[in-house]
Motif scaffolding. Structure first.
Motif, mmCIF file in Angstrom:
data_model
loop_
_atom_site.group_PDB
_atom_site.id
_atom_site.type_symbol
_atom_site.label_atom_id
_atom_site.label_comp_id
_atom_site.label_asym_id
_atom_site.label_seq_id
_atom_site.Cartn_x
_atom_site.Cartn_y
_atom_site.Cartn_z
ATOM 1 N N TRP A 112 0.832 -1.131 -0.013
ATOM 2 C CA TRP A 112 0.200 0.020 0.157
ATOM 3 C C TRP A 112 0.814 1.253 -0.010
ATOM 4 N N TRP A 113 0.228 2.341 -0.553
ATOM 5 C CA TRP A 113 1.058 3.684 -0.583
ATOM 6 C C TRP A 113 0.429 4.638 0.470
ATOM 7 N N GLN A 114 1.126 5.503 0.761
ATOM 8 C CA GLN A 114 0.710 6.516 1.904
ATOM 9 C C GLN A 114 0.393 7.746 0.835
ATOM 10 N N VAL A 115 -0.606 8.705 1.588
ATOM 11 C CA VAL A 115 -0.830 9.946 0.973
ATOM 12 C C VAL A 115 0.389 10.838 1.526
ATOM 13 N N PRO A 116 1.015 11.712 0.211
ATOM 14 C CA PRO A 116 2.265 12.317 0.692
ATOM 15 C C PRO A 116 1.837 13.557 1.517
ATOM 16 N N ALA A 117 2.737 14.422 1.902
ATOM 17 C CA ALA A 117 2.686 15.599 2.759
ATOM 18 C C ALA A 117 3.048 16.794 1.994
ATOM 19 N N ALA A 118 2.290 17.622 2.362
ATOM 20 C CA ALA A 118 2.719 19.324 1.739
ATOM 21 C C ALA A 118 4.270 19.649 2.099
ATOM 22 N N VAL A 119 4.668 19.293 3.249
ATOM 23 C CA VAL A 119 5.952 19.406 3.721
ATOM 24 C C VAL A 119 6.495 18.088 4.162
ATOM 25 N N GLN A 120 7.594 17.772 3.487
ATOM 26 C CA GLN A 120 8.196 16.610 3.579
ATOM 27 C C GLN A 120 9.702 16.395 4.101
ATOM 28 N N VAL A 121 9.777 15.581 5.247
ATOM 29 C CA VAL A 121 11.320 15.298 5.695
ATOM 30 C C VAL A 121 11.666 13.826 5.505
ATOM 31 N N SER A 122 12.878 13.565 4.915
ATOM 32 C CA SER A 122 13.381 12.193 4.882
ATOM 33 C C SER A 122 14.808 12.384 4.902
ATOM 34 N N ALA A 123 15.582 11.139 5.245
ATOM 35 C CA ALA A 123 16.828 11.239 5.409
ATOM 36 C C ALA A 123 17.480 12.425 5.827
ATOM 37 N N ALA A 124 17.023 12.769 6.924
ATOM 38 C CA ALA A 124 17.436 14.099 7.617
ATOM 39 C C ALA A 124 17.702 13.809 9.199
ATOM 40 N N SER A 125 18.594 14.670 9.945
ATOM 41 C CA SER A 125 18.748 14.656 11.274
ATOM 42 C C SER A 125 18.712 15.964 11.763
#
Length: 678
Positions: free
Chosen positions: A372-385
């Protein structure tokens, strides 16, 4: 710090919402010399689209966001860096993307912040002007847009306008006049008129909400009384559980999105081929009375590095993120929702008689579950600290507001997961199409990542106010945290919600060691392994949240809801009320090792519902939880007894019939302390 400045009259208009169209290239910079020998202070870049006159003080003044990003990259290598946005609405023509080079280095942070006294708006839409009266009798107005423009939302004076619709059925028991086929729906009489004469039938959608799913299936064409549906959305929406054809509850059915359905104020229709937006205003008003925004972008901010080189040291303060849409439900995939925004995207092979044989699950449906896929976000954060959001507004957004470490398919960078030390403090999230905040993914690399760097961990969600989310996708919780290590969700206020308040965990126990017997019998494990190692969900805390006025649309779920094993997880000192007499807290399939204590839950049908199968503890694998010193009015708990479940219920207090003045002081303290602070 920049000084507070006086504005000539044109600047006062700017602060009240004058749109600033920003160029996508740097337009120049004006620098202020720093004193010789000054101590290391933040290097301040001011974005003032109309130039430096009357702008806040800073080291450098630029006229565009790209110019500020370029300067921040240069200076953040050596010192703390601030990017100050002057007031106004910044209409973006493309999303802002922040890679590893856009964060701080050497322990420094790049902070994007509002000028003192301002609330700059990062907008993914355009203001519609040039309205002309189209239908005097109905007070329908029209505005021109480029032909081919697509959007699923329209915001009028900051509120979501209603897409036009016609009801085909009042609920799941009002469908005798509809025949369901593999091609679509056939109407048995003419009560709806000649729908084949609608000007743009391929704009139409069939929309219905069930018990825990919210379904959108696009129309391909209409011939006579037959509504032919686009594939594979029709198939995907009609096999599995709580389907479009056979919802467990609710089930009102609508045909949505035609000009001819305009029949009341605050309704709208976008004629994409014709390049027109139509809006029916209140009688006696004109469009000069309204601020109308049509979203164009699907994302506003995309923060993402790589697992080898994550984004570090990035902060956002005092900004407003607004006016996005999300177009996948308008495509051939529709919105084949399964729960909490997870939906089917792909072509599968349901059984030939799926409209009868697969309305309560079937082996063929299980192939979809772990994809299953997710609904994306308007503001997205991945591979981040080390990324933080403090004191921002997320408002009028066409999907999830803020997505942290979701599956790669939910990130425009193509990289998901891998978030750590993320802070989300004191923000307001309202009027979103999907959830407010989503942390974590639902696919295999979320629960059993191939490398440790993909684990989402140490995310703090604190003192936020979340309201009126899920306006388009009503299965959306205020906060959803799936496979996460050490998520802290505390002191938030969540209210006016269509579904749940806070959901933690995912997977119904199917990905925990040993799996789930129910899904073994259903045929799931022909498509995935039975894992013998735990998922990444552990040591989470849901504490001191105020959750009320939930379940405004959906039937299933809980104001707090859990799924699957989560060792070391604590749910404590939350105050829950006004959940429409549904479950205050639902401990659903596979939930294990969760400590529930000192919560106040009022007037629910069951204050805590534990979904463990009474026919055998191994069936749902919901085990090993403790429930201590919780207070409640309304219905008692539901939980199987027997030592094999290993549930412990201790010192829980029934307050039914007890005058509120006489309630225990500990319970009153929980009620007083819960929710967002200042």
């Amino acid at each position: 710090m920049p000084r507070r400045w006086s504005r000539p009259p044109w600047r006062r208009h700017l602060a009240s919402g004058l749109t600033l169209l920003l160029a996508t290239t740097a337009l120049g910079a004006t620098a202020s010399a720093a004193p010789a020998g000054a101590s290391p202070r933040p290097f301040t870049i001011v974005i003032a689209p109309h130039g430096p006159e009357a702008a806040p003080d800073g080291d450098v003044t630029v006229t565009s966001i790209p110019a500020a990003k370029a300067l921040a990259r240069k200076h953040a290598r050596d010192r703390e860096t601030r990017v100050v946005l002057d007031g106004g609405t910044y209409e973006l023509d493309k999303p802002l993307r922040f890679g590893a080079a856009d964060g701080g280095s050497g322990g420094h942070t790049v902070t994007w912040t509002a000028a003192p006294g301002e609330r700059p708006v990062l907008s993914g839409g355009q203001r519609l002007t040039g309205w002309k009266l189209h239908d005097r009798k109905k007070n329908v107005w029209a505005a021109d847009v480029p032909k081919g423009t697509e959007s699923r939302q329209l915001y009028v004076d900051g509120q979501l306008a209603e897409k036009t619709q016609r009801q085909l059925a009042a609920d799941k028991d009002d469908r005798e006049h509809l025949t369901w086929t593999e091609r679509g729906l056939t109407l048995s009489d003419d009560r709806f008129g000649d729908l084949s004469k609608l000007r743009n039938p391929s704009d139409l959608e069939v929309v219905s909400m069930g018990s825990f799913t919210d379904r959108i299936s696009p129309v391909e064409s209409i011939a006579g009384r037959e509504i032919r549906m686009a594939q594979p959305a029709w198939e995907n929406n009609n096999f599995g559980y709580d389907t479009l054809k056979s919802p467990y509850n609710r089930g009102a059915l609508y045909l949505v999105n035609a000009y001819e359905f305009l029949d009341g104020p605050d309704q709208w229709y976008l004629d994409s081929p014709g390049g027109k937006v139509y809006y029916q205003a209140e009688s006696g008003t004109t469009m000069a009375d309204h601020d109308v925004r049509l979203p164009k972008l699907e994302t506003l901010v995309e923060i993402g590095g790589s697992y080898e080189r994550p984004v570090r040291g990035l902060a956002f303060r005092g900004l407003q993120f607004s006016h996005t849409t999300w177009m996948r439900p308008s495509s051939k995939w529709g919105y084949a929702d399964q729960q909490s925004g997870a939906h089917i995207v792909g072509e599968y092979e349901p059984p030939a008689d799926y409209l009868t044989s697969c309305q309560d699950g079937c082996p063929e449906f299980e192939e979809t579950r772990n994809e299953w896929w997710q609904v994306p976000a308007a503001v997205q954060v991945s591979a981040a600290s080390g990324v933080s959001f403090r004191g921002n507004d997320f408002d009028q957004l066409g999907s999830v507001a803020l997505g942290i470490g979701m599956d790669p398919n939910a990130h425009a960078t193509g990289v998901g997961y891998g978030t750590s030390d993320i802070g989300i403090h004191g923000n307001t999230i309202s009027d979103t199409a999907g959830s407010g905040i989503v942390v974590g993914g639902v696919q295999p690399d979320a629960h059993h990542p191939k490398e440790r760097r993909k684990v989402n961990r140490d995310v703090t969600i604190k003192d936020n106010t979340i309201t009126r989310v899920g306006q388009s996708y009503r299965d959306s919780a205020g906060v959803l945290s799936t496979y996460v290590t050490r998520a802290t969700i505390s002191h938030n206020t969540l209210t006016d919600l269509p579904y749940d308040g806070i959901d933690i965990g995912w997977g119904w126990g199917i990905n925990d060691p040993g799996g789930n017997q129910y899904y073994k019998d259903a045929g799931l494990y022909a498509y995935q392994p039975v894992y013998d190692t735990p998922t990444t969900s552990r040591d989470n805390r849901v504490s001191q949240n105020l959750i009320y006025d939930t379940k405004n649309s959906m039937h299933d779920g809980g104001s707090i809801y859990t799924l699957s094993a989560s060792p070391g997880t604590v749910i404590d000192r939350n105050y829950i009320y006004d959940s429409r007499e549904t479950f205050g807290m639902l401990i659903d399939q596979g939930s294990r090792y969760i400590d529930v204590r000192e919560n106040v839950i009022l007037d629910s049908s069951r204050y805590i519902y534990v979904n463990a199968d009474e026919e055998g503890a191994e069936i749902f694998n919901t085990l090993d939880c403790t429930f201590t010193s919780n207070w409640r009015t309304g219905g008692e708990e539901r939980s199987p007894s027997g030592p094999e479940y290993n549930f412990t219920w201790t010192d829980n207090v029934d307050l039914n019939g007890v005058d509120r003045d006489d309630w225990p002081e500990e319970a009153k303290q929980v009620m007083t302390e819960a929710g967002a602070r200042g």
